[in-house]
Design a protein around this motif. Structure first.
Motif, short mmCIF file in Angstrom:
data_model
loop_
_atom_site.label_atom_id
_atom_site.label_comp_id
_atom_site.label_asym_id
_atom_site.label_seq_id
_atom_site.Cartn_x
_atom_site.Cartn_y
_atom_site.Cartn_z
N GLU A 90 53.22 26.46 35.42
CA GLU A 90 52.27 25.55 35.70
C GLU A 90 51.09 25.55 34.28
O GLU A 90 50.59 26.89 34.07
N PHE A 91 51.07 24.39 33.73
CA PHE A 91 50.09 24.28 32.69
C PHE A 91 48.84 23.51 33.12
O PHE A 91 49.00 22.58 33.69
N VAL A 92 47.81 24.15 32.88
CA VAL A 92 46.53 23.55 33.54
C VAL A 92 45.90 22.82 32.11
O VAL A 92 45.65 23.60 31.10
N SER A 93 45.98 21.41 32.00
CA SER A 93 45.54 20.58 30.84
C SER A 93 44.27 20.78 30.53
O SER A 93 43.87 20.58 29.50
N ASN A 94 43.18 20.58 31.46
CA ASN A 94 41.79 20.55 31.10
C ASN A 94 41.13 21.97 31.00
O ASN A 94 39.85 21.86 30.82
N ALA A 122 42.51 25.69 29.31
CA ALA A 122 43.77 26.40 29.00
C ALA A 122 44.24 27.38 29.65
O ALA A 122 43.45 28.70 29.87
N GLU A 123 45.11 27.29 30.79
CA GLU A 123 45.81 28.24 31.40
C GLU A 123 47.22 28.18 31.96
O GLU A 123 47.53 26.95 32.00
N VAL A 124 47.86 29.02 31.70
CA VAL A 124 49.54 28.98 32.22
C VAL A 124 49.92 29.94 33.30
O VAL A 124 49.14 30.96 33.10
N ALA A 125 50.17 29.48 34.25
CA ALA A 125 50.52 30.31 35.37
C ALA A 125 52.08 30.32 35.58
O ALA A 125 52.61 29.05 35.54
N ILE A 126 52.72 31.59 35.84
CA ILE A 126 54.38 31.69 35.91
C ILE A 126 54.38 32.09 37.30
O ILE A 126 54.17 33.28 37.55
N HIS A 127 54.93 31.39 38.26
CA HIS A 127 55.31 31.64 39.45
C HIS A 127 56.60 32.42 39.72
O HIS A 127 57.60 31.46 39.56
N ASP A 128 56.79 33.42 39.95
CA ASP A 128 58.20 34.07 40.07
C ASP A 128 58.53 34.18 41.74
O ASP A 128 57.91 34.59 42.52
N ALA A 129 59.72 32.99 42.04
CA ALA A 129 60.02 32.85 43.40
C ALA A 129 60.58 34.03 44.03
O ALA A 129 60.48 34.51 45.10
N HIS A 169 48.89 20.67 35.53
CA HIS A 169 50.28 19.96 35.62
C HIS A 169 51.27 21.01 35.89
O HIS A 169 51.37 22.20 35.25
N ASP A 170 52.02 20.68 37.00
CA ASP A 170 53.19 21.68 37.24
C ASP A 170 54.59 21.44 36.80
O ASP A 170 54.87 20.13 37.33
N HIS A 171 55.24 22.00 36.16
CA HIS A 171 56.44 21.75 35.42
C HIS A 171 57.36 23.04 35.99
O HIS A 171 57.19 23.97 35.69
N GLN A 172 58.17 22.32 36.89
CA GLN A 172 59.28 23.17 37.35
C GLN A 172 60.05 24.01 36.32
O GLN A 172 60.29 23.31 35.37
N ARG A 173 60.27 25.29 36.21
CA ARG A 173 60.98 26.16 35.39
C ARG A 173 62.21 25.41 35.02
O ARG A 173 62.70 25.37 33.95
N ALA A 232 52.62 21.56 23.71
CA ALA A 232 51.93 20.41 23.19
C ALA A 232 51.75 19.37 24.29
O ALA A 232 50.88 18.69 24.53
N LEU A 233 52.87 19.04 24.79
CA LEU A 233 53.14 17.91 25.43
C LEU A 233 52.68 18.29 27.01
O LEU A 233 51.84 17.39 27.44
N ALA A 234 52.73 19.50 27.56
CA ALA A 234 52.07 19.89 28.86
C ALA A 234 50.91 20.05 28.67
O ALA A 234 49.93 19.72 29.83
N ALA A 235 50.25 20.28 27.63
CA ALA A 235 48.63 20.46 27.44
C ALA A 235 47.91 19.21 27.82
O ALA A 235 46.86 19.25 27.99
N ASP A 236 49.02 18.21 27.33
CA ASP A 236 48.18 16.78 27.66
C ASP A 236 46.75 16.62 27.10
O ASP A 236 45.82 16.08 27.52
N THR A 237 46.83 16.87 25.72
CA THR A 237 45.48 16.62 24.84
C THR A 237 45.66 15.37 24.02
O THR A 237 46.66 14.61 24.00
#
Length: 174
Positions: A119-123, A125-132, A156-160, A57-62
C-alpha cells in the motif's frame, strides 16, 4: 536488464499505469539520474532496482516535477518512522524492502509474494507491506513520524501480485 520501453509495457499490463504517464515520469527520473538514460541510438537498460524506482514514482502519484524527490523520499522511509542511525544493518528502509521483494520475485518463490499487498499512501509518504502469511503489517514512514497519529484519507493499494508479475515479466526466469 530490461529496456525502458519493455518496462513501461509491463507496468501498464500488470499494474495499470498508462504508458503515457509512465513515459513522462521516466523522463523526469532520467533527468535527475534516478534511472539510466541510455546512449544515442541505444535504449536505456533498467535493472530491477530502477523498475522499482519507476513503480514508486508512479504509485506516489505526485506532480511530474516532484517524481524524483518522491522516489528518494519513499525509498528513505523507515520501519515505524524510527531513526536508523546506529541501528543494525538488518533494519531496512522501504526502498530496500521493495528491492528485496523484486529480488525474490526474480530469483525466489514469487508465488509466496502474490498473496500479500503493498500500500502506497500518496498524499503522505507511507508504505505498508501486508504479509498475508503472518497477518502482520510493516509500515514505513518518515523519520520521526508517529504512526497512527493521523491516517491519510487517500491511499493507493497495489496488490503485490501486480508488482511481482511486472518484475517477473521483465526479469523472471524464462
Amino acid at each position: 536488464m530490461a529496456t525502458l520501453n519493455a518496462s513501461l509495457i509491463a507496468i501498464e499490463q500488470h499494474m495499470g499505469f498508462p504508458q503515457s504517464r509512465s513515459r513522462t515520469v521516466s523522463r523526469r527520473l532520467q533527468e535527475r539520474d534516478v534511472i539510466p538514460i541510455g546512449a544515442p541510438g541505444v535504449a536505456p537498460e533498467l535493472e530491477a532496482h530502477d523498475v522499482v524506482s519507476l513503480i514508486i514514482a508512479l504509485a506516489a502519484d505526485t506532480a511530474l516535477h516532484e517524481a524524483p524527490d518522491a522516489v528518494e523520499r519513499y525509498r528513505a522511509l523507515t520501519p515505524g518512522g524510527v531513526d536508523l542511525t546506529d541501528a543494525p544493518a538488518s533494519l531496512d528502509t522501504a526502498g530496500r524492502a521493495l528491492d528485496i521483494f523484486a529480488d525474490i520475485a526474480i530469483h525466489g518463490s514469487a508465488d509466496l509474494l502474490r498473496r500479500d499487498r503493498i500500500e502506497f499512501v500518496s498524499n503522505f509518504a507511507e508504505v505498508a507491506i501486508h504479509d498475508a502469511t503472518s497477518g502482520r503489517t510493516k509500515r514505513f514512514a518518515p523519520v520521526g513520524h508517529a504512526l497512527g497519529s493521523q491516517r491519510p484519507p487517500q491511499e493507493h493499494d497495489h496488490q503485490r501480485q501486480r508488482i511481482v508479475d511486472a518484475i517477473n515479466a521483465l526479469f523472471g526466469r524464462k
